[in-house]
Design a protein around this motif. Structure first.
Motif, PDB file in Angstrom:
ATOM      1  N   VAL A  84      95.273  13.131 166.171  1.00  0.00           N
ATOM      2  CA  VAL A  84      95.565  11.887 166.878  1.00  0.00           C
ATOM      3  C   VAL A  84      94.443  11.547 167.853  1.00  0.00           C
ATOM      4  CG1 VAL A  84      97.137  10.754 168.489  1.00  0.00           C
ATOM      5  CG2 VAL A  84      98.053  12.129 166.620  1.00  0.00           C
ATOM      6  N   PHE A  85      93.906  12.547 168.526  1.00  0.00           N
ATOM      7  CA  PHE A  85      92.831  12.301 169.481  1.00  0.00           C
ATOM      8  C   PHE A  85      91.652  11.603 168.809  1.00  0.00           C
ATOM      9  CE2 PHE A  85      88.732  13.619 171.215  1.00  0.00           C
ATOM     10  CZ  PHE A  85      88.830  13.106 172.502  1.00  0.00           C
ATOM     11  N   TYR A  86      91.200  12.134 167.690  1.00  0.00           N
ATOM     12  CA  TYR A  86      90.036  11.544 167.030  1.00  0.00           C
ATOM     13  C   TYR A  86      90.358  10.183 166.413  1.00  0.00           C
ATOM     14  CZ  TYR A  86      87.315  15.729 167.866  1.00  0.00           C
ATOM     15  OH  TYR A  86      86.649  16.752 168.492  1.00  0.00           O
ATOM     16  N   ARG A  87      91.570   9.994 165.958  1.00  0.00           N
ATOM     17  CA  ARG A  87      91.955   8.677 165.461  1.00  0.00           C
ATOM     18  C   ARG A  87      91.857   7.649 166.571  1.00  0.00           C
ATOM     19  NH1 ARG A  87      97.090  10.888 163.016  1.00  0.00           N
ATOM     20  NH2 ARG A  87      98.096   9.203 164.149  1.00  0.00           N
ATOM     21  N   GLY A 123      86.681  14.202 162.971  1.00  0.00           N
ATOM     22  CA  GLY A 123      88.011  13.613 162.850  1.00  0.00           C
ATOM     23  C   GLY A 123      88.568  13.751 161.444  1.00  0.00           C
ATOM     24  N   GLU A 124      87.713  13.578 160.439  1.00  0.00           N
ATOM     25  CA  GLU A 124      88.152  13.739 159.053  1.00  0.00           C
ATOM     26  C   GLU A 124      88.595  15.178 158.791  1.00  0.00           C
ATOM     27  OE1 GLU A 124      84.796  12.504 156.779  1.00  0.00           O
ATOM     28  OE2 GLU A 124      85.083  10.359 157.209  1.00  0.00           O
ATOM     29  N   HIS A 125      87.866  16.125 159.364  1.00  0.00           N
ATOM     30  CA  HIS A 125      88.251  17.531 159.205  1.00  0.00           C
ATOM     31  C   HIS A 125      89.637  17.793 159.782  1.00  0.00           C
ATOM     32  CE1 HIS A 125      83.797  19.079 159.016  1.00  0.00           C
ATOM     33  NE2 HIS A 125      84.167  18.437 157.926  1.00  0.00           N
ATOM     34  N   GLU A 126      89.907  17.251 160.972  1.00  0.00           N
ATOM     35  CA  GLU A 126      91.202  17.506 161.611  1.00  0.00           C
ATOM     36  C   GLU A 126      92.344  16.897 160.797  1.00  0.00           C
ATOM     37  OE1 GLU A 126      90.858  19.704 163.525  1.00  0.00           O
ATOM     38  OE2 GLU A 126      89.027  19.456 164.691  1.00  0.00           O
ATOM     39  N   SER A 127      92.125  15.727 160.229  1.00  0.00           N
ATOM     40  CA  SER A 127      93.143  15.121 159.358  1.00  0.00           C
ATOM     41  C   SER A 127      93.400  15.997 158.136  1.00  0.00           C
ATOM     42  CB  SER A 127      92.709  13.723 158.920  1.00  0.00           C
ATOM     43  OG  SER A 127      92.677  12.832 160.006  1.00  0.00           O
TER      44      SER A 127
END
Length: 241
Positions: A84-87, A123-127
């Motif tokens: 959520v943070f990176y989004r 961010g893509e990695h965290e998703s």
């Protein structure tokens, strides 16, 4: 030396007893085909993943002798927060705003543009970690914890980068505290392949913020209580069961 480093981490009993409400960091599992197999990889003979875990406001409440699924749900709680943070970061900050930020004034034009693309990649990695953990918990018969509502309290690129650095370094500490507590060899191997990626995220954010990318020869393992001291401050509320 190895024994000294191993001694820094909490026991499985201590760790699981403290995973009440958490949110930040990193124990994502990526290679699902290796880790989940036929869905019988809980590591302690309890593939249904129910163990002793209940829920409090949608986050795990784990008693002393939990299962691998309990640890994975702890990880998923942390990954939800990072995702959520990176989004929000990438939704609020355009590439133009990023490269023109005072926070990056010491970087050249190429480095600024590349850094924005690298933040997007993080961010893509965290998703991907969220998706992988959700799938593997379900494959083990567990119920994945839901995403919560967060307040990061940031208004500028510099503040976003500072919080990102805190989250990534906290995630590495969470990995170090939890990785050895997973009993299934397959899940441990899969987790380790993501732990190294999370450490790279932390190094990148350290560098962007003007700090040493790799400050010590050994990282400190942190308990769930210690992780919560950093991560829990961002959690506003979580869905009721």
């Amino acid at each position: 030396m190895i024994d000294e480093v191993r001694g820094r981490g909490p026991s499985r009993r201590t760790f699981l007893a403290g995973t009440a409400v958490v949110g930040a960091g990193a124990l994502g599992l990526s290679p699902l085909t290796q880790a989940s197999g036929d869905g019988n990889a809980s590591g302690n003979g309890t593939a249904n993943g129910t163990g002793t875990a209940g829920k409090r406001n949608g986050t795990p409440t784990v008693h002393e002798m939990g299962t691998d699924v309990d640890v994975l749900n702890y990880a998923l709680t942390l990954e939800h927060l990072e995702d959520v943070f990176y989004r929000e970061f990438l939704n609020d900050v355009s590439k133009e705003e990023f490269v023109n930020s005072e926070a990056l004034q010491n970087f050249n034009a190429w480095e600024k543009r590349a850094s924005y693309d690298f933040v997007r990649k993080v961010g893509e990695h965290e998703s991907t970690h969220v998706e992988a953990l959700t799938k593997i918990i379900r494959a083990l018969g567990g119920e994945p914890v839901p995403e919560c509502t967060y307040d990061f309290g940031v208004e500028s690129v510099g503040e976003y980068l500072t919080v990102a650095q805190a989250l990534e370094n906290t995630g590495v500490a969470a990995y170090d505290g939890a990785l050895a507590l997973i009993e299934s060899p397959d899940l441990t191997t899969a987790s380790a392949t993501i732990a190294t990626v999370e450490a790279r995220h932390a190094s990148f954010l350290n560098f962007l913020n003007g700090d040493v990318p790799f400050p010590a020869a050994f990282d400190d393992a942190k308990s769930a209580e210690e992780i919560l001291a950093v991560a829990g401050q961002f959690v506003e509320s979580c869905p009721e069961e």
